[in-house]
Scaffold this active site. Structure first.
Site, PDB file in Angstrom:
ATOM      1  CB  CYS A 156     -69.818   9.190 -26.846  1.00  0.00           C
ATOM      2  SG  CYS A 156     -69.534   9.754 -25.166  1.00  0.00           S
TER       3      CYS A 156
HETATM    4  N1  COA Z   1     -56.832  11.370  -8.641  1.00  0.00           N
HETATM    5  C1  COA Z   1     -55.880  10.552  -8.144  1.00  0.00           C
HETATM    6  N2  COA Z   1     -55.973   9.208  -8.206  1.00  0.00           N
HETATM    7  C2  COA Z   1     -57.070   8.684  -8.777  1.00  0.00           C
HETATM    8  C3  COA Z   1     -58.099   9.468  -9.310  1.00  0.00           C
HETATM    9  C4  COA Z   1     -57.949  10.879  -9.215  1.00  0.00           C
HETATM   10  N3  COA Z   1     -58.880  11.719  -9.680  1.00  0.00           N
HETATM   11  N4  COA Z   1     -59.040   8.677  -9.804  1.00  0.00           N
HETATM   12  C5  COA Z   1     -58.645   7.414  -9.616  1.00  0.00           C
HETATM   13  N5  COA Z   1     -57.445   7.412  -8.975  1.00  0.00           N
HETATM   14  C6  COA Z   1     -56.651   6.263  -8.561  1.00  0.00           C
HETATM   15  C7  COA Z   1     -57.526   5.054  -8.299  1.00  0.00           C
HETATM   16  O1  COA Z   1     -58.004   5.073  -6.992  1.00  0.00           O
HETATM   17  C8  COA Z   1     -56.581   3.908  -8.565  1.00  0.00           C
HETATM   18  O2  COA Z   1     -55.782   3.704  -7.438  1.00  0.00           O
HETATM   19  P1  COA Z   1     -55.328   2.208  -7.034  1.00  0.00           P
HETATM   20  O3  COA Z   1     -54.526   1.707  -8.226  1.00  0.00           O
HETATM   21  O4  COA Z   1     -54.530   2.427  -5.786  1.00  0.00           O
HETATM   22  O5  COA Z   1     -56.603   1.445  -6.856  1.00  0.00           O
HETATM   23  C9  COA Z   1     -55.677   4.445  -9.682  1.00  0.00           C
HETATM   24  O6  COA Z   1     -55.782   5.877  -9.616  1.00  0.00           O
HETATM   25  C10 COA Z   1     -56.118   3.967 -11.051  1.00  0.00           C
HETATM   26  O7  COA Z   1     -57.545   4.194 -11.173  1.00  0.00           O
HETATM   27  P2  COA Z   1     -58.386   3.719 -12.400  1.00  0.00           P
HETATM   28  O8  COA Z   1     -59.783   4.244 -12.307  1.00  0.00           O
HETATM   29  O9  COA Z   1     -58.234   2.261 -12.566  1.00  0.00           O
HETATM   30  O10 COA Z   1     -57.636   4.540 -13.563  1.00  0.00           O
HETATM   31  P3  COA Z   1     -57.438   4.232 -15.082  1.00  0.00           P
HETATM   32  O11 COA Z   1     -55.990   4.218 -15.349  1.00  0.00           O
HETATM   33  O12 COA Z   1     -58.298   3.109 -15.579  1.00  0.00           O
HETATM   34  O13 COA Z   1     -58.015   5.586 -15.754  1.00  0.00           O
HETATM   35  C11 COA Z   1     -59.994   6.457 -16.803  1.00  0.00           C
HETATM   36  C12 COA Z   1     -59.343   6.001 -15.510  1.00  0.00           C
HETATM   37  C13 COA Z   1     -61.455   6.785 -16.544  1.00  0.00           C
HETATM   38  C14 COA Z   1     -59.281   7.702 -17.292  1.00  0.00           C
HETATM   39  C15 COA Z   1     -59.851   5.334 -17.853  1.00  0.00           C
HETATM   40  O14 COA Z   1     -60.306   4.118 -17.333  1.00  0.00           O
HETATM   41  C16 COA Z   1     -60.628   5.609 -19.117  1.00  0.00           C
HETATM   42  O15 COA Z   1     -60.351   6.550 -19.823  1.00  0.00           O
HETATM   43  N6  COA Z   1     -61.570   4.739 -19.443  1.00  0.00           N
HETATM   44  C17 COA Z   1     -62.399   4.855 -20.629  1.00  0.00           C
HETATM   45  C18 COA Z   1     -63.149   6.105 -20.540  1.00  0.00           C
HETATM   46  C19 COA Z   1     -64.136   6.263 -21.608  1.00  0.00           C
HETATM   47  O16 COA Z   1     -63.828   6.229 -22.772  1.00  0.00           O
HETATM   48  N7  COA Z   1     -65.362   6.459 -21.241  1.00  0.00           N
HETATM   49  C20 COA Z   1     -66.355   6.698 -22.164  1.00  0.00           C
HETATM   50  C21 COA Z   1     -67.077   7.877 -21.722  1.00  0.00           C
HETATM   51  S1  COA Z   1     -67.885   8.517 -23.069  1.00  0.00           S
END
Ligand code: COA
Length: 372
Positions: A156
């Site tokens: 990225c």
């Molecule tokens: N739809 C519905 N629920 C979902 C889901 C989806 N597509 N994906 C995950 N969930 C659920 C999970 O199962 C979890 O449920 P639980 O609390 O019962 O276990 C809950 O939502 C939270 O999941 P989580 O993965 O912990 O979400 P988050 O709030 O951390 O958000 C991201 C996920 C990926 C958006 C976030 O972590 C993020 O942006 N991270 C950094 C990303 C980044 O910059 N990456 C670099 C890439 S270049």
């Protein structure tokens, strides 16, 4: 040392859009099909059933409303869940070169330059369509640019690292003008069957033209300073590489696509980026209060809101930290350049801003610019 300026940018945006609702409908159909096929194993507790995705979750967790893609039908086909982009023949332009050339031509035209004025083409992206010949050399030929070309990959952060490499060569005089091109076909390294990340990415290409700032009178952005840093982490990883064909050709391995520990990335990258920007500003003698605009990497809205607040010491005013990820999703290295390209023309002469990208590696790169 020569001065350097960004004189033009260009964005190639695919014509096809996938909304969160369309994405979730396809994913949920796939999940239902998979659960039906594996009903026995699920009932026996051998495998977990796949949960439904939700458009509300996607928007609240990421700020993403839709993404542009090069192919829509393959991604939304519940029996396929992968873009239908057949390998290009050797006699055809590669996909990356094709979209990269489009963005590059827009950047050249914005700057009033011709391809012949360019003596370096860098193709900087998080994945390359092939090992060699370099995509950048193909772009150089298709454009009709001179000089030389090379590919680089810092995930990225590829755009800002590419800008630093090009700016350094202009500063020292080995080149006069460079195109840094970021063709990001993220749809082809995303596992669309993984609920945790299927909403993250989209496709795009960006291009940035940098020139020696000597005798220029057109509107431009002086490059005041660039800074890059890396720190190894496995939390964003893709194991696909040239060793795969010989050893794992027949296996469907999840680690051959984008993988992340999203929570850890969130927690670890935020302090890294905030500190990097603070150090860069201090080194350059630019106060945070001098910054009129932040063009940040576009991965997650909450993350950007946090960084904006940390850098400026207050909640950024509307327009000070423009987001494009609601429309484009995460487009890897191209995200901060899309934001810069679409939200910079209005800045008055003398205003300063900061382009910053971050991601796998970990890596973080920043560019401090001033409107001229
Ligand atoms: N739809 C519905 N629920 C979902 C889901 C989806 N597509 N994906 C995950 N969930 C659920 C999970 O199962 C979890 O449920 P639980 O609390 O019962 O276990 C809950 O939502 C939270 O999941 P989580 O993965 O912990 O979400 P988050 O709030 O951390 O958000 C991201 C996920 C990926 C958006 C976030 O972590 C993020 O942006 N991270 C950094 C990303 C980044 O910059 N990456 C670099 C890439 S270049």
């Amino acid at each position: 040392m020569n001065n350097v300026a960004i004189t033009g940018t260009g964005v190639f945006t695919p014509s096809l859009v996938i909304t969160n609702a369309e994405l979730v409908a396809a994913f949920n159909t796939y999940a239902d099909m998979w659960n039906a096929e594996n009903a026995r194993a699920i009932a026996a507790g051998q495998v977990a059933a796949k949960d439904h995705s939700s458009a509300d979750f996607i928007y609240s967790a990421s700020g993403i409303k839709q993404r542009y893609v090069l192919d829509k039908s393959g991604i939304l086909d519940p029996g396929r869940m992968f873009p239908n982009l057949p390998a290009r023949r050797d006699t055809e332009p590669s996909y990356m070169a094709e979209i990269g050339v489009d963005a590059a031509q827009k950047a050249l035209s914005a700057a009033g330059r011709r391809a012949g004025d360019v003596d370096l083409v860098i193709c900087a992206a998080s994945n390359m369509e092939r090992a060699y010949p370099a995509i950048s050399v193909e772009i150089q030929k298709l454009l009709g640019a001179g000089g030389f070309a090379f590919d680089m990959n810092v995930a990225c952060s590829s755009a800002t690292f590419g800008i630093q490499a090009a700016a350094d060569m202009i500063r020292t005089g080995s080149i006069r003008a460079a195109l840094v091109i970021n063709p990001e076909i993220c749809s082809a390294h995303l596992e669309w069957r993984d609920r945790d990340c299927h909403f993250i990415f989209g496709d795009v290409a960006t291009a940035t033209l940098l020139e020696r700032d000597e005798g220029l009178s057109q509107p431009r952005f002086k490059v005041l300073s660039t800074r890059c840093a890396t720190q190894f982490s496995n939390n964003i990883r893709n194991n696909n590489g040239y060793m795969r064909r010989s050893h794992d050709q027949m296996e469907d391995r999840r680690d051959m696509q984008f993988m992340q520990n999203g929570r850890k990335v969130f927690k670890e990258v935020l302090p890294l980026v905030s500190q990097h920007i603070a150090d860069h500003l201090a080194e350059t003698g630019v106060a945070a209060s001098d910054l009129r605009r932040l063009w940040l990497h576009q991965a997650n809205k909450t993350m950007n809101d946090f960084i904006g607040k940390k850098v400026l010491g207050r909640v950024p005013a509307p327009g000070e930290q423009p987001n494009i990820l609601q429309d484009y999703a995460n487009t890897s290295s191209a995200g901060s350049i899309i934001a810069f390209s679409k939200h910079s023309d209005d800045l008055p002469v003398g205003d300063k801003g900061l382009i910053c990208s971050f991601g796998a590696g970990y890596s973080v790169g920043s560019v401090i610019v001033e409107r001229a």
